[in-house]
Write a protein that holds these residues in place. Structure first.
Motif, PDB file in Angstrom:
ATOM      1  N   ALA A  63       0.767  -1.241   0.051  1.00 24.16           N
ATOM      2  CA  ALA A  63       0.037   0.180   0.085  1.00 24.16           C
ATOM      3  C   ALA A  63       0.876   1.203   0.056  1.00 24.16           C
ATOM      4  CB  ALA A  63      -0.813  -0.058   1.209  1.00 24.16           C
ATOM      5  N   CYS A  64       1.832   1.247   0.822  1.00 20.95           N
ATOM      6  CA  CYS A  64       2.879   2.293   0.782  1.00 20.95           C
ATOM      7  C   CYS A  64       3.579   2.643  -0.580  1.00 20.95           C
ATOM      8  CB  CYS A  64       3.915   2.219   2.035  1.00 20.95           C
ATOM      9  SG  CYS A  64       3.351   2.386   3.598  1.00 20.95           S
ATOM     10  N   ALA A  65       3.835   1.501  -1.071  1.00 21.19           N
ATOM     11  CA  ALA A  65       4.622   1.524  -2.405  1.00 21.19           C
ATOM     12  C   ALA A  65       3.688   2.178  -3.676  1.00 21.19           C
ATOM     13  CB  ALA A  65       4.963   0.245  -3.100  1.00 21.19           C
ATOM     14  N   GLN A  88      13.079   7.425 -11.602  1.00 24.80           N
ATOM     15  CA  GLN A  88      12.005   7.390 -10.216  1.00 24.80           C
ATOM     16  C   GLN A  88      10.855   6.862 -10.452  1.00 24.80           C
ATOM     17  OE1 GLN A  88      12.899   7.449  -7.394  1.00 24.80           O
ATOM     18  NE2 GLN A  88      11.190   8.298  -6.088  1.00 24.80           N
ATOM     19  N   LEU A  89      10.222   7.108 -11.664  1.00 31.00           N
ATOM     20  CA  LEU A  89       9.040   6.538 -11.754  1.00 31.00           C
ATOM     21  C   LEU A  89       9.113   5.045 -11.810  1.00 31.00           C
ATOM     22  CD1 LEU A  89       5.887   6.870 -12.679  1.00 31.00           C
ATOM     23  CD2 LEU A  89       6.691   7.429 -14.836  1.00 31.00           C
ATOM     24  N   VAL A  90      10.089   4.418 -12.729  1.00 31.59           N
ATOM     25  CA  VAL A  90      10.347   3.124 -12.913  1.00 31.59           C
ATOM     26  C   VAL A  90      10.715   2.520 -11.534  1.00 31.59           C
ATOM     27  CG1 VAL A  90      11.928   1.407 -13.989  1.00 31.59           C
ATOM     28  CG2 VAL A  90      11.285   3.430 -15.477  1.00 31.59           C
ATOM     29  N   VAL A  91      11.530   2.900 -10.784  1.00 31.73           N
ATOM     30  CA  VAL A  91      11.727   2.669  -9.640  1.00 31.73           C
ATOM     31  C   VAL A  91      10.590   2.420  -8.629  1.00 31.73           C
ATOM     32  CG1 VAL A  91      13.002   3.150  -7.205  1.00 31.73           C
ATOM     33  CG2 VAL A  91      14.262   3.270  -9.311  1.00 31.73           C
ATOM     34  N   LEU A  92       9.667   3.393  -8.749  1.00 33.46           N
ATOM     35  CA  LEU A  92       8.413   3.184  -7.949  1.00 33.46           C
ATOM     36  C   LEU A  92       7.487   2.118  -8.358  1.00 33.46           C
ATOM     37  CD1 LEU A  92       7.634   7.111  -7.220  1.00 33.46           C
ATOM     38  CD2 LEU A  92       8.350   5.358  -5.442  1.00 33.46           C
ATOM     39  N   PHE A  93       7.525   1.990  -9.748  1.00 31.38           N
ATOM     40  CA  PHE A  93       6.527   0.921 -10.401  1.00 31.38           C
ATOM     41  C   PHE A  93       7.120  -0.443  -9.979  1.00 31.38           C
ATOM     42  CE2 PHE A  93       5.557  -1.878 -13.725  1.00 31.38           C
ATOM     43  CZ  PHE A  93       4.085  -1.761 -13.888  1.00 31.38           C
ATOM     44  N   SER A  95       8.706  -1.233  -7.317  1.00 38.34           N
ATOM     45  CA  SER A  95       8.634  -1.521  -5.862  1.00 38.34           C
ATOM     46  C   SER A  95       7.259  -1.951  -5.688  1.00 38.34           C
ATOM     47  CB  SER A  95       8.717  -0.120  -5.147  1.00 38.34           C
ATOM     48  OG  SER A  95       8.663  -0.393  -3.934  1.00 38.34           O
ATOM     49  N   VAL A  96       6.192  -1.269  -6.510  1.00 38.35           N
ATOM     50  CA  VAL A  96       4.781  -1.485  -6.203  1.00 38.35           C
ATOM     51  C   VAL A  96       4.579  -3.071  -6.729  1.00 38.35           C
ATOM     52  CG1 VAL A  96       2.463  -0.998  -7.085  1.00 38.35           C
ATOM     53  CG2 VAL A  96       3.892   0.841  -6.392  1.00 38.35           C
ATOM     54  N   THR A  97       5.195  -3.244  -7.880  1.00 37.32           N
ATOM     55  CA  THR A  97       4.885  -4.617  -8.415  1.00 37.32           C
ATOM     56  C   THR A  97       5.428  -5.693  -7.777  1.00 37.32           C
ATOM     57  OG1 THR A  97       4.948  -3.597 -10.726  1.00 37.32           O
ATOM     58  CG2 THR A  97       5.228  -5.912 -10.681  1.00 37.32           C
ATOM     59  N   VAL A  98       6.793  -5.653  -7.320  1.00 40.04           N
ATOM     60  CA  VAL A  98       7.454  -6.729  -6.504  1.00 40.04           C
ATOM     61  C   VAL A  98       6.555  -6.703  -5.035  1.00 40.04           C
ATOM     62  CG1 VAL A  98       9.674  -7.194  -5.378  1.00 40.04           C
ATOM     63  CG2 VAL A  98       9.635  -6.508  -7.865  1.00 40.04           C
ATOM     64  N   ALA A  99       6.301  -5.551  -4.404  1.00 38.88           N
ATOM     65  CA  ALA A  99       5.733  -5.915  -3.251  1.00 38.88           C
ATOM     66  C   ALA A  99       4.388  -6.286  -3.161  1.00 38.88           C
ATOM     67  CB  ALA A  99       5.592  -4.357  -2.709  1.00 38.88           C
ATOM     68  N   ALA A 100       3.585  -6.106  -4.324  1.00 43.78           N
ATOM     69  CA  ALA A 100       2.287  -6.625  -4.479  1.00 43.78           C
ATOM     70  C   ALA A 100       2.462  -8.509  -4.815  1.00 43.78           C
ATOM     71  CB  ALA A 100       1.465  -5.974  -5.651  1.00 43.78           C
ATOM     72  N   ILE A 101       3.207  -8.574  -5.576  1.00 47.09           N
ATOM     73  CA  ILE A 101       3.587 -10.180  -5.986  1.00 47.09           C
ATOM     74  C   ILE A 101       3.964 -10.876  -4.861  1.00 47.09           C
ATOM     75  CG2 ILE A 101       5.051 -11.498  -7.250  1.00 47.09           C
ATOM     76  CD1 ILE A 101       4.928  -9.902  -9.663  1.00 47.09           C
ATOM     77  N   ASN A 102       4.912 -10.310  -3.940  1.00 48.32           N
ATOM     78  CA  ASN A 102       5.205 -10.876  -2.651  1.00 48.32           C
ATOM     79  C   ASN A 102       4.238 -10.984  -1.822  1.00 48.32           C
ATOM     80  OD1 ASN A 102       7.258 -12.255  -1.194  1.00 48.32           O
ATOM     81  ND2 ASN A 102       8.250 -10.291  -0.456  1.00 48.32           N
ATOM     82  N   ALA A 103       3.497  -9.947  -1.467  1.00 46.89           N
ATOM     83  CA  ALA A 103       2.433  -9.964  -0.479  1.00 46.89           C
ATOM     84  C   ALA A 103       1.215 -10.971  -0.983  1.00 46.89           C
ATOM     85  CB  ALA A 103       1.594  -8.755  -0.664  1.00 46.89           C
ATOM     86  N   GLN A 104       0.937 -10.938  -2.363  1.00 47.06           N
ATOM     87  CA  GLN A 104      -0.076 -11.701  -2.652  1.00 47.06           C
ATOM     88  C   GLN A 104       0.130 -13.256  -3.119  1.00 47.06           C
ATOM     89  OE1 GLN A 104      -3.295 -11.005  -2.916  1.00 47.06           O
ATOM     90  NE2 GLN A 104      -2.700  -8.970  -1.741  1.00 47.06           N
ATOM     91  N   ASN A 173      13.500   1.415  -2.555  1.00 49.20           N
ATOM     92  CA  ASN A 173      13.080   2.319  -1.485  1.00 49.20           C
ATOM     93  C   ASN A 173      14.234   3.168  -1.253  1.00 49.20           C
ATOM     94  OD1 ASN A 173      10.237   2.182  -1.540  1.00 49.20           O
ATOM     95  ND2 ASN A 173      10.391   0.419   0.238  1.00 49.20           N
ATOM     96  N   SER A 174      15.578   2.484  -1.162  1.00 52.01           N
ATOM     97  CA  SER A 174      16.714   3.306  -1.045  1.00 52.01           C
ATOM     98  C   SER A 174      16.778   4.100  -2.233  1.00 52.01           C
ATOM     99  CB  SER A 174      18.025   2.265  -0.756  1.00 52.01           C
ATOM    100  OG  SER A 174      17.688   1.367   0.276  1.00 52.01           O
ATOM    101  N   LEU A 175      16.882   3.882  -3.228  1.00 50.54           N
ATOM    102  CA  LEU A 175      16.930   4.571  -4.453  1.00 50.54           C
ATOM    103  C   LEU A 175      15.748   5.941  -4.577  1.00 50.54           C
ATOM    104  CD1 LEU A 175      17.663   2.333  -7.396  1.00 50.54           C
ATOM    105  CD2 LEU A 175      19.146   3.852  -6.306  1.00 50.54           C
ATOM    106  N   SER A 176      14.759   5.588  -3.878  1.00 49.45           N
ATOM    107  CA  SER A 176      13.547   6.569  -3.722  1.00 49.45           C
ATOM    108  C   SER A 176      13.931   7.404  -2.699  1.00 49.45           C
ATOM    109  CB  SER A 176      12.282   6.035  -3.618  1.00 49.45           C
ATOM    110  OG  SER A 176      11.873   5.195  -4.559  1.00 49.45           O
ATOM    111  N   LEU A 177      14.501   7.123  -1.659  1.00 45.85           N
ATOM    112  CA  LEU A 177      14.937   8.326  -0.601  1.00 45.85           C
ATOM    113  C   LEU A 177      16.051   9.012  -1.129  1.00 45.85           C
ATOM    114  CD1 LEU A 177      14.920   5.782   2.644  1.00 45.85           C
ATOM    115  CD2 LEU A 177      13.713   7.734   2.098  1.00 45.85           C
TER     116      LEU A 177
END
Length: 187
Positions: A63-65, A88-93, A95-104, A173-177
């Motif tokens: 959700a945060c991603a 930055q947009l690619v990195v955020l995308f 992050s969202v994709t990998v986090a969602a796949i891992n969660a689901q 997230n480190s790159l985003s920071l």
């Protein structure tokens, strides 16, 4: 680097909150709590806590991603993106994709397989050892029971993939920071 629509202060705060919440959770869960619990709790207690904690961790992270990506795209029109903003947009995308796949998928399968293994281990009087102990009894069970052997192999695979997903999100997230710190005035 100046966008057509300057983000309001509230959007900047929200993006920092989502990014720092996810990154902080990742560092805590990956490098601190997991190591402390793994070396101080019984194998099954640690597994039980992980199976209850990780779904929250993985879904909150997703959700945060997602909200970070939405906030970024809202204030960075695609026709005005610089190379740095595109990265930055690619990195955020990612992050969202990998986090969602891992969660689901990967995180959930890991917990389910571990629960099945724990039931089998309990029936053989295993699972009450603390920290890194002798694995001889677990190896004997694996060698004598084909179902346990299969579960061990599956757990190793899904746990490894889930860990790689987690490390990929930490990297993103480190790159985003880094990007956010370099562009605090514009996010």
């Amino acid at each position: 680097m100046i966008t057509a629509t300057e983000p309001p202060f509230s959007a900047k705060v929200l993006q920092l909150v989502f990014l720092s919440t996810f990154w902080g959770m990742q560092i805590w869960v990956t490098f601190i709590s997991g190591l402390v619990m793994g070396s101080n709790l019984t194998r099954h207690t640690y597994g039980f806590i992980q199976s209850r904690l990780f779904p929250y961790y993985l879904h909150i992270g997703s959700a945060c991603a997602f909200f970070n990506l939405i906030l970024f795209t809202t204030y960075h029109p695609s026709d005005e993106l610089t190379e740095e903003e595109t990265a930055q947009l690619v990195v955020l995308f990612i992050s969202v994709t990998v986090a969602a796949i891992n969660a689901q998928w990967f995180g959930q399968l890991t917990s389910e397989i571990m629960a099945d293994m724990h039931l089998m281990e309990q029936s053989h009087g295993l699972g009450q050892d603390i920290g890194l102990c002798s694995r001889k009894a677990y190896l004997r069970l694996r060698d004598s029971d084909p179902k346990y052997k299969k579960l061990t192999s599956q757990l190793r695979f899904y746990s490894s993939v889930s860990s790689l997903c987690n490390l990929a999100c930490i990297w993103c997230n480190s790159l985003s920071l880094y990007y956010t710190a370099a562009n605090l005035s514009t996010l």
